[in-house]
Design an enzyme around this catalytic site. Structure first.
Site, mmCIF file in Angstrom:
data_model
loop_
_atom_site.group_PDB
_atom_site.id
_atom_site.type_symbol
_atom_site.label_atom_id
_atom_site.label_comp_id
_atom_site.label_asym_id
_atom_site.label_seq_id
_atom_site.Cartn_x
_atom_site.Cartn_y
_atom_site.Cartn_z
ATOM 1 N N SER A 120 12.238 14.975 -13.759
ATOM 2 C CA SER A 120 11.307 15.727 -13.025
ATOM 3 C C SER A 120 10.510 16.378 -14.338
ATOM 4 O O SER A 120 10.863 16.469 -15.434
ATOM 5 C CB SER A 120 12.047 17.007 -12.193
ATOM 6 O OG SER A 120 11.154 17.938 -12.058
ATOM 7 N N TYR B 167 18.268 23.547 -11.099
ATOM 8 C CA TYR B 167 17.809 22.297 -10.758
ATOM 9 C C TYR B 167 17.205 21.740 -12.178
ATOM 10 O O TYR B 167 17.110 20.885 -12.402
ATOM 11 C CB TYR B 167 16.482 22.538 -9.858
ATOM 12 C CG TYR B 167 15.529 21.101 -9.595
ATOM 13 C CD1 TYR B 167 15.957 20.446 -8.734
ATOM 14 C CD2 TYR B 167 14.262 21.209 -9.995
ATOM 15 C CE1 TYR B 167 15.375 19.298 -8.404
ATOM 16 C CE2 TYR B 167 13.722 19.954 -9.972
ATOM 17 C CZ TYR B 167 14.275 18.984 -8.828
ATOM 18 O OH TYR B 167 13.486 17.913 -8.664
#
Lengths: 323, 323
Positions: free
Chosen positions: B197, B210
């Site tokens: 990501s 995350y």
């Protein structure tokens, strides 16, 4: 004000929107000019900082918590912080080695308290943290040091090894931070130090899941610094991520290198001194040796294929621990 | 040879050592000259590659495994790989959405098989992988896509959230790789794709754990590519790490941006097409949009303090999902 009062034209509404747009554009241009100015000013300041000696924050009388204090760099940091006058809270899962560290600190005239804790267990961490903060007060410096490093090809890693590695090397850090950060936020002071690794800067063979854990440390620390800054632009809490190269702690069982003089194992003592210096200087990122962060930054721009030629030339790494 | 036969001098042994040293120095110089030559040649080649269109590997008739195929980018990749003639193996923990993906592929005339699997459970992954490889043969392309993204300050993250995030976003990848990489090594072909990501490139507020998982993906993928290359310098297995920016899949609940035209949510359809292109081109790292990898490389050189000014100016991020 003058823009809104200017409604003597037939199509007033339309003009108002146009003027708002112009106003926004002007604001944006001012913002851009300010950005460019502050950007270059900051870069010049940061370049100057590189060539100046940074002041060292005093640690005398401060409470320092170190996880994994029974062994290697954790132990050395505990000894050195104590010798600087800090009160050291030694955490380890191994009672025997942890007690030994506390004993050595006391023998040298320092102050230390030992606690047995499996940092991977959240409840255990939170309970102990509450107890400690009640007994000893504010913990100024928290060092997430405990870690494990199984070293072999990914296909030979067991489920237990991988799970334990993620638990200890990354997830445990979150429990520690959740336990000690609230008091830091309340007082707007404190320092959180996390041990990443050069395996958090570069992808290394035989250390596939381990590299994952150490990149994770680098990532969450950058995110945490950003989160605190967004919550409070005047936040004074400092975050320091450490990237040690091969340290002679027993973690690194089978290192190999083509040029041993250029890249040799660093002693835990020197590594600990380097970490403490980085924390006291308030560095955000510090490799051991320091120049490795620069090497990573530069190598990130060079195509991977070209970097691989350099790696192969240097031929430095860790061999599997299963031989 | 001539060096060793040269023993007519009185102190033959000593001279031999000296000559060996000279021999080693000459070898080293040759190595360095070769390194410099190959290094710059590779850089020129890589620069040329940037400006040339890379050929796309065909996927027609190949077996493609996609985790998290019931939703978002996973579903879109499944549909698009099927439309390119690949046989798609759809994995998801949610039977209903997974079956829907398979149904849509079949309705469009493609080939797909659906499997319910909790990728965080190693035994479940290994058993299903054995069954699939027995039934369908060699899986050419494996896409570790399944992921979750709780989005709020670290102090509000629960233990369960963090553990599940590390299990699904990182640790599960190792089980999938342990299941499918051996066949790839045996045939010396195949492609492993992992979804990192932009939170694996930059530290972002509200996404602390995350970011850790997504940096971890970036790190283990770099390490795995290196490990395979060390095991077999002629390895043809390809590793592709994907860094999507904000994609409109429902994961990203409360995005905010100052300049919506400059940085807008990307549709899962466009993101899937971009991932498939990156895999077929054999890219090692690919952001969506592509230039974000370059932005990260450049931003890594700029002091963090200066980058923060740019971030504040752009004012782009994700707000907590707890509002």
């Amino acid at each position: 004000m003058s823009i809104q009062s200017n409604n003597n034209k037939p199509n007033g509404g339309g003009i108002e929107i146009g003027q708002n747009t112009i106003y926004n554009i002007v604001l944006l241009i001012v913002d851009i000019v300010l950005l460019v100015f502050k950007f270059w000013l900051t870069i010049i300041q940061e370049i100057i900082k590189i060539f100046s000696t940074r002041p060292l924050e005093h640690v005398n009388g401060k409470l320092v918590l170190i996880t994994g204090a029974g062994h290697g760099m954790g132990k050395e940091m505990a000894l050195q912080y104590a010798s600087l006058g800090a009160k050291v809270l030694c955490w380890d899962v191994n009672e025997q080695t942890n007690t030994q560290t506390v004993k050595e600190i006391k023998q040298a005239g320092g102050t230390a308290h030992g606690y047995i804790c499996n940092v991977a267990r959240r409840e255990e961490v939170l309970e102990l943290a509450t107890k400690i903060q009640k007994e000893h007060g504010f913990v100024s410096i928290v060092i997430n040091n405990a870690g494990i490093m199984p070293c072999h090809p990914l296909l030979e890693h067991t489920e237990q090894e991988i799970r334990l590695m993620y638990d200890v090397n990354v997830v445990a850090h979150f429990w520690i931070i959740q336990a000690f950060l609230p008091a830091m936020i309340e007082r707007n002071e404190g320092n959180i130090v996390a041990l990443s690794s050069c395996a958090g800067l570069f992808g290394l063979a035989n250390l596939v899941p381990y590299c994952g854990t150490k990149f994770a440390v680098r990532g969450y620390m950058a995110a945490l610094a950003e989160e605190l800054r967004k919550q409070n632009p005047l936040s004074k809490i400092k975050f320091t991520t450490i990237y040690p190269y091969m340290i002679d702690t027993g973690l690194c069982k089978n290192p190999h290198y083509r040029f041993p003089n250029l890249m040799k194992l660093i002693s835990p003592k020197d590594a600990a001194a380097s970490i403490i210096e980085a924390q006291r200087q308030g560095l955000e990122e510090a490799a051991i040796p320091r120049h490795f962060v620069g090497v990573e930054k530069v190598s990130r721009i060079i195509p991977r294929k070209a970097m691989r030629l350099v790696n192969d030339f240097l031929d430095t790494g860790v061999d599997t621990d299963k031989i």
